[in-house]
Write a protein that holds these residues in place. Structure first.
Motif, PDB file in Angstrom:
ATOM      1  N   THR A 135       0.818  -1.221   0.000  1.00 24.99           N
ATOM      2  CA  THR A 135       0.000   0.000   0.000  1.00 24.99           C
ATOM      3  C   THR A 135       0.846   1.262   0.000  1.00 24.99           C
ATOM      4  O   THR A 135       0.336   2.338  -0.238  1.00 24.99           O
ATOM      5  CB  THR A 135      -0.905   0.042   1.237  1.00 24.99           C
ATOM      6  OG1 THR A 135      -0.103   0.044   2.412  1.00 24.99           O
ATOM      7  CG2 THR A 135      -1.856  -1.133   1.250  1.00 24.99           C
ATOM      8  N   THR A 136       2.141   1.120   0.256  1.00 21.40           N
ATOM      9  CA  THR A 136       2.983   2.307   0.357  1.00 21.40           C
ATOM     10  C   THR A 136       4.197   2.226  -0.562  1.00 21.40           C
ATOM     11  O   THR A 136       5.141   2.977  -0.410  1.00 21.40           O
ATOM     12  CB  THR A 136       3.471   2.501   1.792  1.00 21.40           C
ATOM     13  OG1 THR A 136       4.152   1.316   2.213  1.00 21.40           O
ATOM     14  CG2 THR A 136       2.325   2.789   2.737  1.00 21.40           C
ATOM     15  N   ALA A 137       4.151   1.317  -1.542  1.00 24.01           N
ATOM     16  CA  ALA A 137       5.314   1.104  -2.394  1.00 24.01           C
ATOM     17  C   ALA A 137       5.756   2.387  -3.088  1.00 24.01           C
ATOM     18  O   ALA A 137       6.945   2.651  -3.261  1.00 24.01           O
ATOM     19  CB  ALA A 137       4.998   0.019  -3.433  1.00 24.01           C
ATOM     20  N   ALA A 138       4.786   3.212  -3.481  1.00 21.69           N
ATOM     21  CA  ALA A 138       5.134   4.436  -4.199  1.00 21.69           C
ATOM     22  C   ALA A 138       5.889   5.412  -3.325  1.00 21.69           C
ATOM     23  O   ALA A 138       6.564   6.306  -3.817  1.00 21.69           O
ATOM     24  CB  ALA A 138       3.863   5.089  -4.734  1.00 21.69           C
ATOM     25  N   ALA A 139       5.772   5.263  -2.010  1.00 19.57           N
ATOM     26  CA  ALA A 139       6.411   6.203  -1.101  1.00 19.57           C
ATOM     27  C   ALA A 139       7.705   5.650  -0.523  1.00 19.57           C
ATOM     28  O   ALA A 139       8.271   6.225   0.381  1.00 19.57           O
ATOM     29  CB  ALA A 139       5.458   6.551   0.047  1.00 19.57           C
ATOM     30  N   GLU A 140       8.200   4.512  -1.052  1.00 18.82           N
ATOM     31  CA  GLU A 140       9.403   3.897  -0.509  1.00 18.82           C
ATOM     32  C   GLU A 140      10.609   4.835  -0.663  1.00 18.82           C
ATOM     33  O   GLU A 140      10.785   5.474  -1.688  1.00 18.82           O
ATOM     34  CB  GLU A 140       9.704   2.585  -1.232  1.00 18.82           C
ATOM     35  CG  GLU A 140       8.873   1.427  -0.763  1.00 18.82           C
ATOM     36  CD  GLU A 140       9.259   0.998   0.640  1.00 18.82           C
ATOM     37  OE1 GLU A 140      10.338   1.382   1.111  1.00 18.82           O
ATOM     38  OE2 GLU A 140       8.461   0.272   1.244  1.00 18.82           O
ATOM     39  N   PRO A 141      11.486   4.888   0.378  1.00 18.01           N
ATOM     40  CA  PRO A 141      12.722   5.657   0.248  1.00 18.01           C
ATOM     41  C   PRO A 141      13.736   4.850  -0.532  1.00 18.01           C
ATOM     42  O   PRO A 141      13.523   3.670  -0.811  1.00 18.01           O
ATOM     43  CB  PRO A 141      13.152   5.818   1.712  1.00 18.01           C
ATOM     44  CG  PRO A 141      12.671   4.559   2.349  1.00 18.01           C
ATOM     45  CD  PRO A 141      11.358   4.251   1.669  1.00 18.01           C
ATOM     46  N   PRO A 142      14.877   5.429  -0.865  1.00 16.47           N
ATOM     47  CA  PRO A 142      15.926   4.658  -1.516  1.00 16.47           C
ATOM     48  C   PRO A 142      16.332   3.480  -0.628  1.00 16.47           C
ATOM     49  O   PRO A 142      16.215   3.525   0.594  1.00 16.47           O
ATOM     50  CB  PRO A 142      17.071   5.682  -1.654  1.00 16.47           C
ATOM     51  CG  PRO A 142      16.404   7.017  -1.600  1.00 16.47           C
ATOM     52  CD  PRO A 142      15.222   6.833  -0.693  1.00 16.47           C
ATOM     53  N   ALA A 143      16.847   2.416  -1.260  1.00 14.29           N
ATOM     54  CA  ALA A 143      17.234   1.231  -0.504  1.00 14.29           C
ATOM     55  C   ALA A 143      18.302   1.564   0.535  1.00 14.29           C
ATOM     56  O   ALA A 143      18.315   1.014   1.624  1.00 14.29           O
ATOM     57  CB  ALA A 143      17.738   0.152  -1.453  1.00 14.29           C
ATOM     58  N   GLN A 144      19.221   2.441   0.197  1.00 18.31           N
ATOM     59  CA  GLN A 144      20.263   2.837   1.122  1.00 18.31           C
ATOM     60  C   GLN A 144      19.977   4.248   1.630  1.00 18.31           C
ATOM     61  O   GLN A 144      19.993   5.204   0.875  1.00 18.31           O
ATOM     62  CB  GLN A 144      21.639   2.807   0.431  1.00 18.31           C
ATOM     63  CG  GLN A 144      22.060   1.411  -0.034  1.00 18.31           C
ATOM     64  CD  GLN A 144      22.255   0.474   1.133  1.00 18.31           C
ATOM     65  OE1 GLN A 144      22.754   0.865   2.179  1.00 18.31           O
ATOM     66  NE2 GLN A 144      21.879  -0.779   0.949  1.00 18.31           N
ATOM     67  N   VAL A 145      19.704   4.366   2.921  1.00 10.21           N
ATOM     68  CA  VAL A 145      19.443   5.669   3.507  1.00 10.21           C
ATOM     69  C   VAL A 145      20.784   6.322   3.827  1.00 10.21           C
ATOM     70  O   VAL A 145      21.607   5.723   4.522  1.00 10.21           O
ATOM     71  CB  VAL A 145      18.598   5.536   4.793  1.00 10.21           C
ATOM     72  CG1 VAL A 145      18.374   6.903   5.425  1.00 10.21           C
ATOM     73  CG2 VAL A 145      17.266   4.869   4.469  1.00 10.21           C
ATOM     74  N   PRO A 146      21.057   7.522   3.320  1.00  6.94           N
ATOM     75  CA  PRO A 146      22.354   8.157   3.568  1.00  6.94           C
ATOM     76  C   PRO A 146      22.621   8.336   5.053  1.00  6.94           C
ATOM     77  O   PRO A 146      21.711   8.592   5.838  1.00  6.94           O
ATOM     78  CB  PRO A 146      22.212   9.513   2.865  1.00  6.94           C
ATOM     79  CG  PRO A 146      21.119   9.319   1.862  1.00  6.94           C
ATOM     80  CD  PRO A 146      20.172   8.331   2.484  1.00  6.94           C
ATOM     81  N   VAL A 147      23.884   8.207   5.433  1.00  3.87           N
ATOM     82  CA  VAL A 147      24.270   8.422   6.813  1.00  3.87           C
ATOM     83  C   VAL A 147      24.450   9.926   7.034  1.00  3.87           C
ATOM     84  O   VAL A 147      25.285  10.555   6.385  1.00  3.87           O
ATOM     85  CB  VAL A 147      25.585   7.688   7.151  1.00  3.87           C
ATOM     86  CG1 VAL A 147      26.000   7.969   8.593  1.00  3.87           C
ATOM     87  CG2 VAL A 147      25.425   6.192   6.920  1.00  3.87           C
ATOM     88  N   PRO A 148      23.681  10.522   7.930  1.00  2.00           N
ATOM     89  CA  PRO A 148      23.788  11.965   8.156  1.00  2.00           C
ATOM     90  C   PRO A 148      24.959  12.282   9.078  1.00  2.00           C
ATOM     91  O   PRO A 148      25.444  11.404   9.807  1.00  2.00           O
ATOM     92  CB  PRO A 148      22.465  12.299   8.843  1.00  2.00           C
ATOM     93  CG  PRO A 148      22.174  11.049   9.636  1.00  2.00           C
ATOM     94  CD  PRO A 148      22.660   9.903   8.783  1.00  2.00           C
ATOM     95  N   PRO A 149      25.419  13.532   9.078  1.00  2.00           N
ATOM     96  CA  PRO A 149      26.421  13.905  10.076  1.00  2.00           C
ATOM     97  C   PRO A 149      25.794  13.897  11.462  1.00  2.00           C
ATOM     98  O   PRO A 149      24.581  14.039  11.607  1.00  2.00           O
ATOM     99  CB  PRO A 149      26.818  15.322   9.647  1.00  2.00           C
ATOM    100  CG  PRO A 149      25.631  15.838   8.894  1.00  2.00           C
ATOM    101  CD  PRO A 149      25.047  14.634   8.193  1.00  2.00           C
ATOM    102  N   SER A 150      26.612  13.735  12.478  1.00  2.00           N
ATOM    103  CA  SER A 150      26.085  13.689  13.836  1.00  2.00           C
ATOM    104  C   SER A 150      25.675  15.072  14.307  1.00  2.00           C
ATOM    105  O   SER A 150      26.505  15.977  14.416  1.00  2.00           O
ATOM    106  CB  SER A 150      27.135  13.116  14.792  1.00  2.00           C
ATOM    107  OG  SER A 150      26.688  13.214  16.131  1.00  2.00           O
ATOM    108  N   ALA A 151      24.375  15.227  14.600  1.00  4.32           N
ATOM    109  CA  ALA A 151      23.904  16.489  15.163  1.00  4.32           C
ATOM    110  C   ALA A 151      24.384  16.640  16.594  1.00  4.32           C
ATOM    111  O   ALA A 151      24.545  17.749  17.098  1.00  4.32           O
ATOM    112  CB  ALA A 151      22.379  16.550  15.099  1.00  4.32           C
ATOM    113  N   ALA A 152      24.614  15.504  17.257  1.00  4.24           N
ATOM    114  CA  ALA A 152      25.032  15.536  18.660  1.00  4.24           C
ATOM    115  C   ALA A 152      26.444  16.072  18.836  1.00  4.24           C
ATOM    116  O   ALA A 152      26.847  16.405  19.952  1.00  4.24           O
ATOM    117  CB  ALA A 152      24.940  14.137  19.253  1.00  4.24           C
ATOM    118  N   ALA A 153      27.196  16.156  17.738  1.00  7.83           N
ATOM    119  CA  ALA A 153      28.581  16.623  17.834  1.00  7.83           C
ATOM    120  C   ALA A 153      28.674  18.042  18.364  1.00  7.83           C
ATOM    121  O   ALA A 153      29.719  18.463  18.872  1.00  7.83           O
ATOM    122  CB  ALA A 153      29.259  16.534  16.463  1.00  7.83           C
TER     123      ALA A 153
END
Length: 290
Positions: free
Chosen positions: A68-86
């Motif tokens: 039911t949500t196939a059209a809204a799928e994200p890319p297979a590999q989700v990019p690693v974001p920089p650490s906001a906690a830094a």
């Protein structure tokens, strides 16, 4: 799946749509990192059985949700974001299980795998659990006491439904699922031993005291869950598995599962509008086991 769907007012609409979908009887076993697991024949004698919700996740199936949500799928590999906690002045380990910032997911097991907190205590809060499930590490317990007290002052009934879960309990639980369903299906319903946040004592599940929508997605609309989501950061807690971020966290929505990361980090994470611990601490997404 719809990686950026959990923002602002859209989450309420999404939950309502999902509730209608559930009512249609499509059929789901939700991925449950923390949900009290199915009963097993033999549990470690030192541990109380994890409470069981007999109607747990009978609708809809992961395949049905995917279709039911196939059209809204994200890319297979989700990019690693920089650490906001830094940017925070105080820094903690992301791998030490005794650290409030430890990130535990399907790519990041606890080390050692059979880790047990040395400071487990029973918090002075209303309980719907017993034995080991009524315990938390001392830091989380103190923060939980403050949060539960604040919720009570505002008329919220909130109870601790499931806290610490030992490695031994998780072994029995997970193996029970494998025996009943096979490993592939077990991995959609139970964390593997050594991969559960509950084992580190930094996470726990809440309920409303009356069992309404216990361990079900509709719990998100109950007063206790609404209050915890809006106010938990004031006490160091975030909702660990938010709506529609399972491609990052590896688990479907669990509005009852709260994770302690400290007041400063939780407040910063919420203030920045960052939805997952993985994204906040800059580690890779963990949709499944390697």
């Amino acid at each position: 799946m719809c990686h950026n769907c959990v923002a602002g007012s859209s989450s309420g609409a999404s939950r309502r749509s999902f509730a209608r979908f559930l009512a249609a009887g499509a059929g789901l076993t939700v991925l449950a990192a923390c949900t009290p697991e199915a009963p097993v024949a033999e549990a470690p004698s030192s541990s109380a059985p994890i409470p069981t919700i007999t109607s747990e996740y009978t609708t809809p199936s992961p395949a049905a949700v995917e279709s039911t949500t196939a059209a809204a799928e994200p890319p297979a590999q989700v990019p690693v974001p920089p650490s906001a906690a830094a940017s925070l002045p105080g820094q903690f380990s992301l791998t030490d299980p005794a650290s409030p910032w430890v990130v535990v997911n399907k790519h990041r097991p606890l080390s050692p795998a059979d880790y047990a907190p040395a400071d487990l205590v029973q918090p002075s809060v209303q309980l719907a659990a017993s034995g080991e499930a009524a315990l938390l590490n001392s830091t989380t317990a103190a923060a939980a006491e403050a949060m539960f007290a604040a919720a009570a002052r505002e008329g919220m009934v909130m109870v601790l439904a499931s806290g610490y879960r030992s490695y031994g309990t998780q072994v029995v639980t997970y193996n029970g699922y494998v025996a009943a369903r096979g490993q592939a299906d077990a991995d959609t319903a139970s964390a593997r031993p050594g991969y559960s946040e509950h084992q580190a004592g930094w996470a726990f599940d809440i309920a409303d005291g009356g069992g309404v929508c216990g361990f079900q997605p509709c719990f998100a609309d109950q007063p206790a869950a609404v209050w915890a989501k809006a106010n938990g950061h004031r006490f160091g807690f975030v909702v660990r598995y938010p709506w529609m971020f399972h491609p990052v966290t590896g688990y479907y929505y669990e509005p009852w599962h709260l994770r302690y990361i400290g007041v400063e980090a939780a407040t910063d994470m919420v203030g920045r509008g960052i939805n997952t611990v993985e994204e906040y601490f800059g580690v890779e997404a963990a949709p499944g086991y390697p």
